[in-house]
Design an enzyme around this catalytic site. Structure first.
Site, PDB file in Angstrom:
ATOM      1  N   HIS A   1       2.508 -45.794 -11.321  1.00 58.29           N
ATOM      2  CA  HIS A   1       2.784 -45.547  -9.907  1.00 58.29           C
ATOM      3  C   HIS A   1       4.295 -45.653  -9.673  1.00 58.29           C
ATOM      4  O   HIS A   1       4.962 -46.473 -10.321  1.00 58.29           O
ATOM      5  CB  HIS A   1       2.030 -46.555  -9.029  1.00 58.29           C
ATOM      6  CG  HIS A   1       2.050 -46.180  -7.588  1.00 58.29           C
ATOM      7  ND1 HIS A   1       3.141 -46.428  -6.784  1.00 58.29           N
ATOM      8  CD2 HIS A   1       1.144 -45.532  -6.818  1.00 58.29           C
ATOM      9  CE1 HIS A   1       2.886 -45.958  -5.573  1.00 58.29           C
ATOM     10  NE2 HIS A   1       1.681 -45.411  -5.562  1.00 58.29           N
TER      11      HIS A   1
ATOM     12  N   LYS B   1      -2.954 -51.151  -3.192  1.00 50.09           N
ATOM     13  CA  LYS B   1      -1.662 -51.793  -3.483  1.00 50.09           C
ATOM     14  C   LYS B   1      -1.825 -53.318  -3.339  1.00 50.09           C
ATOM     15  O   LYS B   1      -2.882 -53.829  -3.657  1.00 50.09           O
ATOM     16  CB  LYS B   1      -0.556 -51.208  -2.594  1.00 50.09           C
ATOM     17  CG  LYS B   1      -0.521 -49.669  -2.685  1.00 50.09           C
ATOM     18  CD  LYS B   1       0.679 -49.043  -2.052  1.00 50.09           C
ATOM     19  CE  LYS B   1       0.612 -47.521  -2.210  1.00 50.09           C
ATOM     20  NZ  LYS B   1       1.786 -46.843  -1.694  1.00 50.09           N
TER      21      LYS B   1
ATOM     22  N   ASN C   1      -5.812 -46.534  -3.102  1.00 51.29           N
ATOM     23  CA  ASN C   1      -4.929 -47.467  -3.797  1.00 51.29           C
ATOM     24  C   ASN C   1      -4.561 -48.532  -2.777  1.00 51.29           C
ATOM     25  O   ASN C   1      -3.745 -48.294  -1.895  1.00 51.29           O
ATOM     26  CB  ASN C   1      -3.681 -46.731  -4.307  1.00 51.29           C
ATOM     27  CG  ASN C   1      -2.665 -47.695  -4.909  1.00 51.29           C
ATOM     28  OD1 ASN C   1      -2.951 -48.879  -5.102  1.00 51.29           O
ATOM     29  ND2 ASN C   1      -1.470 -47.193  -5.211  1.00 51.29           N
TER      30      ASN C   1
ATOM     31  N   SER D   1       1.080 -40.238   1.967  1.00 45.98           N
ATOM     32  CA  SER D   1       0.770 -40.109   3.403  1.00 45.98           C
ATOM     33  C   SER D   1      -0.424 -39.193   3.670  1.00 45.98           C
ATOM     34  O   SER D   1      -0.472 -38.503   4.682  1.00 45.98           O
ATOM     35  CB  SER D   1       2.002 -39.629   4.182  1.00 45.98           C
ATOM     36  OG  SER D   1       3.037 -40.579   4.075  1.00 45.98           O
TER      37      SER D   1
ATOM     38  N   GLU E   1       2.387 -37.511  -6.858  1.00 48.09           N
ATOM     39  CA  GLU E   1       2.840 -38.242  -5.671  1.00 48.09           C
ATOM     40  C   GLU E   1       4.348 -38.058  -5.501  1.00 48.09           C
ATOM     41  O   GLU E   1       5.133 -38.769  -6.146  1.00 48.09           O
ATOM     42  CB  GLU E   1       2.532 -39.738  -5.817  1.00 48.09           C
ATOM     43  CG  GLU E   1       1.059 -40.059  -5.958  1.00 48.09           C
ATOM     44  CD  GLU E   1       0.715 -41.458  -5.451  1.00 48.09           C
ATOM     45  OE1 GLU E   1      -0.254 -41.580  -4.714  1.00 48.09           O
ATOM     46  OE2 GLU E   1       1.449 -42.426  -5.783  1.00 48.09           O
TER      47      GLU E   1
ATOM     48  N   GLU F   1       5.933 -47.047  -7.474  1.00 56.35           N
ATOM     49  CA  GLU F   1       6.376 -48.401  -7.117  1.00 56.35           C
ATOM     50  C   GLU F   1       6.559 -49.253  -8.368  1.00 56.35           C
ATOM     51  O   GLU F   1       7.454 -50.095  -8.439  1.00 56.35           O
ATOM     52  CB  GLU F   1       5.366 -49.039  -6.149  1.00 56.35           C
ATOM     53  CG  GLU F   1       5.480 -48.407  -4.762  1.00 56.35           C
ATOM     54  CD  GLU F   1       4.181 -48.388  -3.978  1.00 56.35           C
ATOM     55  OE1 GLU F   1       3.229 -49.109  -4.353  1.00 56.35           O
ATOM     56  OE2 GLU F   1       4.107 -47.634  -2.988  1.00 56.35           O
TER      57      GLU F   1
ATOM     58  N   GLY G   1       4.138 -43.532   1.897  1.00 52.57           N
ATOM     59  CA  GLY G   1       4.334 -44.549   2.931  1.00 52.57           C
ATOM     60  C   GLY G   1       5.350 -44.156   3.994  1.00 52.57           C
ATOM     61  O   GLY G   1       5.789 -44.984   4.777  1.00 52.57           O
TER      62      GLY G   1
END
Ligand code: 13P
Length: 249
Positions: A95, A12, A10, A211, A165, A97, A171
Protein backbone atom coordinates in the site's frame (compact mmCIF):
# COMPACT_ATOMS: atom_id res chain seq x y z
CA UNK A 1 -12.88 -13.07 -20.23
CA UNK A 2 -15.03 -13.37 -17.11
CA UNK A 3 -13.39 -11.86 -14.02
CA UNK A 4 -15.34 -12.02 -10.77
CA UNK A 5 -15.46 -8.51 -9.31
CA UNK A 6 -13.94 -8.02 -5.87
CA UNK A 7 -14.78 -5.21 -3.48
CA UNK A 8 -12.44 -5.01 -0.49
CA UNK A 9 -12.51 -2.68 2.48
CA UNK A 10 -9.16 -1.48 3.78
CA UNK A 11 -9.85 -0.42 7.34
CA UNK A 12 -6.27 0.83 7.75
CA UNK A 13 -5.53 1.62 11.45
CA UNK A 14 -9.18 2.02 12.38
CA UNK A 15 -11.47 -0.08 14.59
CA UNK A 16 -10.53 -1.99 17.72
CA UNK A 17 -11.51 -5.66 17.66
CA UNK A 18 -14.88 -4.95 19.29
CA UNK A 19 -15.60 -2.05 16.92
CA UNK A 20 -14.60 -4.31 14.02
CA UNK A 21 -17.02 -7.01 15.16
CA UNK A 22 -19.82 -4.44 15.41
CA UNK A 23 -19.03 -3.23 11.89
CA UNK A 24 -19.10 -6.69 10.29
CA UNK A 25 -22.29 -7.57 12.17
CA UNK A 26 -23.89 -4.49 10.62
CA UNK A 27 -22.41 -5.36 7.23
CA UNK A 28 -23.51 -8.97 7.04
CA UNK A 29 -27.16 -8.37 6.04
CA UNK A 30 -26.19 -5.45 3.78
CA UNK A 31 -23.79 -7.49 1.64
CA UNK A 32 -25.38 -10.95 1.84
CA UNK A 33 -26.77 -10.82 -1.71
CA UNK A 34 -23.80 -9.05 -3.31
CA UNK A 35 -22.86 -10.40 -6.70
CA UNK A 36 -19.13 -10.03 -6.10
CA UNK A 37 -16.46 -11.11 -3.67
CA UNK A 38 -16.66 -9.06 -0.48
CA UNK A 39 -13.52 -8.74 1.63
CA UNK A 40 -12.61 -6.81 4.77
CA UNK A 41 -8.90 -6.17 5.33
CA UNK A 42 -8.63 -5.51 9.04
CA UNK A 43 -5.88 -4.57 11.51
CA UNK A 44 -3.91 -7.70 12.50
CA UNK A 45 -5.09 -7.64 16.10
CA UNK A 46 -8.76 -7.61 14.98
CA UNK A 47 -8.31 -10.79 12.92
CA UNK A 48 -9.29 -13.44 15.51
CA UNK A 49 -12.50 -11.66 16.57
CA UNK A 50 -13.56 -10.63 13.05
CA UNK A 51 -12.76 -14.12 11.74
CA UNK A 52 -15.22 -15.57 14.24
CA UNK A 53 -17.85 -12.92 13.56
CA UNK A 54 -17.93 -13.49 9.78
CA UNK A 55 -18.07 -17.30 9.97
CA UNK A 56 -20.87 -18.61 7.78
CA UNK A 57 -21.31 -15.28 5.94
CA UNK A 58 -20.12 -14.27 2.46
CA UNK A 59 -17.58 -11.82 3.89
CA UNK A 60 -13.98 -12.90 3.42
CA UNK A 61 -11.07 -11.91 5.57
CA UNK A 62 -7.96 -9.99 4.56
CA UNK A 63 -4.88 -8.66 6.35
CA UNK A 64 -3.02 -5.43 5.60
CA UNK A 65 0.54 -6.76 5.46
CA UNK A 66 2.55 -9.98 5.75
CA UNK A 67 6.20 -10.70 6.35
CA UNK A 68 8.24 -12.57 3.74
CA UNK A 69 9.92 -15.05 6.09
CA UNK A 70 8.13 -18.17 7.27
CA UNK A 71 9.25 -17.54 10.85
CA UNK A 72 12.20 -16.20 12.80
CA UNK A 73 13.75 -13.19 14.47
CA UNK A 74 11.56 -10.43 13.00
CA UNK A 75 10.19 -8.61 16.02
CA UNK A 76 6.76 -7.13 15.44
CA UNK A 77 6.08 -8.96 12.20
CA UNK A 78 3.40 -11.50 11.23
CA UNK A 79 3.86 -14.49 8.91
CA UNK A 80 1.53 -15.88 6.27
CA UNK A 81 0.91 -19.04 8.30
CA UNK A 82 -0.15 -17.01 11.33
CA UNK A 83 -2.74 -15.28 9.14
CA UNK A 84 -3.90 -18.52 7.56
CA UNK A 85 -4.64 -20.12 10.90
CA UNK A 86 -7.47 -17.58 11.33
CA UNK A 87 -8.93 -18.12 7.87
CA UNK A 88 -7.34 -15.06 6.27
CA UNK A 89 -7.53 -15.42 2.46
CA UNK A 90 -6.32 -12.04 1.19
CA UNK A 91 -3.49 -9.72 2.12
CA UNK A 92 -2.85 -6.16 0.99
CA UNK A 93 0.79 -5.71 0.01
CA UNK A 94 2.69 -2.53 -0.87
CA UNK A 95 0.00 0.00 0.00
CA UNK A 96 1.31 3.50 -0.75
CA UNK A 97 1.09 4.34 2.97
CA UNK A 98 3.51 1.49 3.69
CA UNK A 99 5.76 2.62 0.86
CA UNK A 100 5.68 6.21 2.16
CA UNK A 101 5.93 5.70 5.94
CA UNK A 102 7.46 2.27 6.47
CA UNK A 103 10.21 1.95 3.89
CA UNK A 104 8.37 -0.52 1.67
CA UNK A 105 10.09 -0.86 -1.72
CA UNK A 106 9.34 -2.75 -4.92
CA UNK A 107 11.82 -5.36 -3.68
CA UNK A 108 10.09 -5.91 -0.31
CA UNK A 109 6.72 -5.87 -2.08
CA UNK A 110 8.02 -8.61 -4.34
CA UNK A 111 9.32 -10.71 -1.45
CA UNK A 112 6.07 -10.37 0.50
CA UNK A 113 4.02 -11.20 -2.59
CA UNK A 114 6.01 -14.37 -3.32
CA UNK A 115 5.71 -15.47 0.33
CA UNK A 116 1.95 -14.86 0.37
CA UNK A 117 1.47 -16.84 -2.84
CA UNK A 118 3.64 -19.70 -1.55
CA UNK A 119 1.41 -19.91 1.53
CA UNK A 120 -1.78 -19.90 -0.55
CA UNK A 121 -2.90 -16.36 0.31
CA UNK A 122 -4.15 -14.04 -2.42
CA UNK A 123 -2.08 -10.85 -2.45
CA UNK A 124 -3.82 -7.57 -3.25
CA UNK A 125 -0.79 -5.67 -4.50
CA UNK A 126 -1.09 -1.88 -4.61
CA UNK A 127 0.52 0.19 -7.33
CA UNK A 128 0.02 3.77 -8.42
CA UNK A 129 1.63 7.11 -9.14
CA UNK A 130 1.92 10.32 -7.11
CA UNK A 131 0.42 13.63 -8.25
CA UNK A 132 3.81 14.93 -9.30
CA UNK A 133 4.49 11.79 -11.31
CA UNK A 134 1.12 12.09 -13.08
CA UNK A 135 1.58 15.79 -13.78
CA UNK A 136 5.06 15.26 -15.22
CA UNK A 137 3.90 12.45 -17.51
CA UNK A 138 5.65 9.69 -15.58
CA UNK A 139 2.60 7.52 -14.73
CA UNK A 140 3.42 4.71 -17.17
CA UNK A 141 7.10 4.71 -16.25
CA UNK A 142 6.22 4.35 -12.54
CA UNK A 143 3.69 1.58 -13.18
CA UNK A 144 6.18 -0.26 -15.45
CA UNK A 145 8.76 -0.22 -12.66
CA UNK A 146 6.28 -1.36 -10.01
CA UNK A 147 5.14 -4.21 -12.29
CA UNK A 148 8.60 -5.32 -13.43
CA UNK A 149 10.19 -5.19 -9.97
CA UNK A 150 7.21 -5.96 -7.78
CA UNK A 151 5.92 -8.95 -9.76
CA UNK A 152 9.29 -10.54 -10.56
CA UNK A 153 9.29 -14.34 -10.39
CA UNK A 154 5.51 -14.80 -10.11
CA UNK A 155 4.62 -18.02 -11.95
CA UNK A 156 0.91 -17.40 -12.34
CA UNK A 157 0.08 -13.71 -12.37
CA UNK A 158 -3.67 -14.48 -12.40
CA UNK A 159 -3.32 -15.55 -8.74
CA UNK A 160 -2.80 -11.98 -7.60
CA UNK A 161 -5.24 -9.08 -7.39
CA UNK A 162 -3.85 -5.66 -8.28
CA UNK A 163 -5.16 -2.46 -6.75
CA UNK A 164 -4.46 0.58 -8.87
CA UNK A 165 -4.42 3.40 -6.34
CA UNK A 166 -3.28 6.79 -7.64
CA UNK A 167 -1.71 8.30 -4.51
CA UNK A 168 -3.28 11.69 -5.23
CA UNK A 169 -6.75 10.15 -4.91
CA UNK A 170 -6.25 8.40 -1.56
CA UNK A 171 -8.13 10.02 1.30
CA UNK A 172 -8.29 13.29 -0.61
CA UNK A 173 -11.86 13.12 -1.86
CA UNK A 174 -10.33 13.56 -5.33
CA UNK A 175 -11.26 10.46 -7.36
CA UNK A 176 -9.82 9.63 -10.73
CA UNK A 177 -12.55 10.03 -13.34
CA UNK A 178 -14.16 6.80 -14.53
CA UNK A 179 -12.34 7.16 -17.85
CA UNK A 180 -8.97 8.00 -16.25
CA UNK A 181 -9.16 4.96 -13.98
CA UNK A 182 -10.29 2.71 -16.83
CA UNK A 183 -7.55 3.93 -19.14
CA UNK A 184 -4.76 3.48 -16.59
CA UNK A 185 -6.01 0.03 -15.57
CA UNK A 186 -6.16 -0.83 -19.27
CA UNK A 187 -2.52 0.23 -19.51
CA UNK A 188 -1.61 -2.00 -16.54
CA UNK A 189 -3.30 -4.97 -18.24
CA UNK A 190 -1.46 -4.25 -21.50
CA UNK A 191 1.85 -4.22 -19.64
CA UNK A 192 0.99 -7.49 -17.87
CA UNK A 193 0.22 -9.05 -21.27
CA UNK A 194 3.63 -7.96 -22.50
CA UNK A 195 5.59 -9.08 -19.41
CA UNK A 196 3.60 -12.27 -18.63
CA UNK A 197 1.13 -13.42 -21.27
CA UNK A 198 -2.05 -12.02 -22.86
CA UNK A 199 -4.27 -14.84 -21.57
CA UNK A 200 -2.97 -14.49 -17.99
CA UNK A 201 -3.31 -10.69 -18.17
CA UNK A 202 -6.93 -11.15 -19.17
CA UNK A 203 -7.55 -13.11 -16.00
CA UNK A 204 -5.99 -10.70 -13.49
CA UNK A 205 -8.49 -8.76 -11.43
CA UNK A 206 -7.52 -5.11 -11.16
CA UNK A 207 -9.28 -2.89 -8.64
CA UNK A 208 -9.45 0.85 -8.46
CA UNK A 209 -8.74 2.54 -5.12
CA UNK A 210 -8.79 6.17 -4.01
CA UNK A 211 -11.80 8.04 -2.60
CA UNK A 212 -14.20 5.42 -3.99
CA UNK A 213 -17.54 5.83 -2.24
CA UNK A 214 -21.27 5.10 -2.35
CA UNK A 215 -21.79 7.89 -4.91
CA UNK A 216 -19.06 7.20 -7.46
CA UNK A 217 -18.73 3.39 -7.22
CA UNK A 218 -21.44 2.63 -9.79
CA UNK A 219 -19.76 4.72 -12.49
CA UNK A 220 -16.33 3.28 -11.82
CA UNK A 221 -17.64 -0.30 -11.72
CA UNK A 222 -19.39 0.20 -15.08
CA UNK A 223 -15.99 0.56 -16.76
CA UNK A 224 -14.89 -2.59 -18.57
CA UNK A 225 -11.32 -2.73 -17.21
CA UNK A 226 -12.24 -2.09 -13.56
CA UNK A 227 -12.82 -5.34 -11.68
CA UNK A 228 -13.45 -3.99 -8.22
CA UNK A 229 -12.49 -1.50 -5.59
CA UNK A 230 -10.19 -1.15 -2.61
CA UNK A 231 -12.13 1.12 -0.32
CA UNK A 232 -10.67 3.09 2.59
CA UNK A 233 -12.84 5.64 4.38
CA UNK A 234 -16.18 4.46 2.96
CA UNK A 235 -15.54 0.88 4.12
CA UNK A 236 -15.79 2.06 7.73
CA UNK A 237 -19.47 2.92 7.29
CA UNK A 238 -21.67 -0.15 6.87
CA UNK A 239 -24.45 1.57 4.86
CA UNK A 240 -21.94 3.04 2.40
CA UNK A 241 -20.05 -0.22 1.94
CA UNK A 242 -23.42 -1.95 1.50
CA UNK A 243 -24.21 0.40 -1.40
CA UNK A 244 -20.77 0.04 -2.99
CA UNK A 245 -21.04 -3.77 -3.34
CA UNK A 246 -24.34 -3.38 -5.25
CA UNK A 247 -23.20 -2.12 -8.65
CA UNK A 248 -24.65 -3.06 -12.04
CA UNK A 249 -22.55 -5.18 -14.29
P1 13P B 1 -9.77 6.11 0.63
O1 13P B 1 -10.90 5.31 0.05
O2 13P B 1 -10.00 6.54 2.03
O3 13P B 1 -9.35 7.22 -0.31
O4 13P B 1 -8.52 5.11 0.71
C1 13P B 1 -8.19 4.36 -0.40
C2 13P B 1 -7.18 3.36 -0.02
O5 13P B 1 -6.05 3.71 0.28
C3 13P B 1 -7.58 1.96 0.02
O6 13P B 1 -6.48 1.14 0.20
Amino acid sequence: MERRPIIAGNWKMNNTASEGVALVEALKPLVADANCEVVVCVPAIDIPAVSKAIAGSNIKLGAQNVHFAEKGAYTGEISANMLKEYGVEYVIIGHSERRQYFGETDETVNRRTLAALAAGLTPIVCIGESLEERETGKTEEVLDRQILEGFKGIDDISKIVIAYEPIWAIGTGKTATDEQANETIGYIRKKLAEVFCPVCAGKVRIQYGGSMNAKNAKGLMAQPEIDGGLIGGASLKAPDFGVIVHFDR
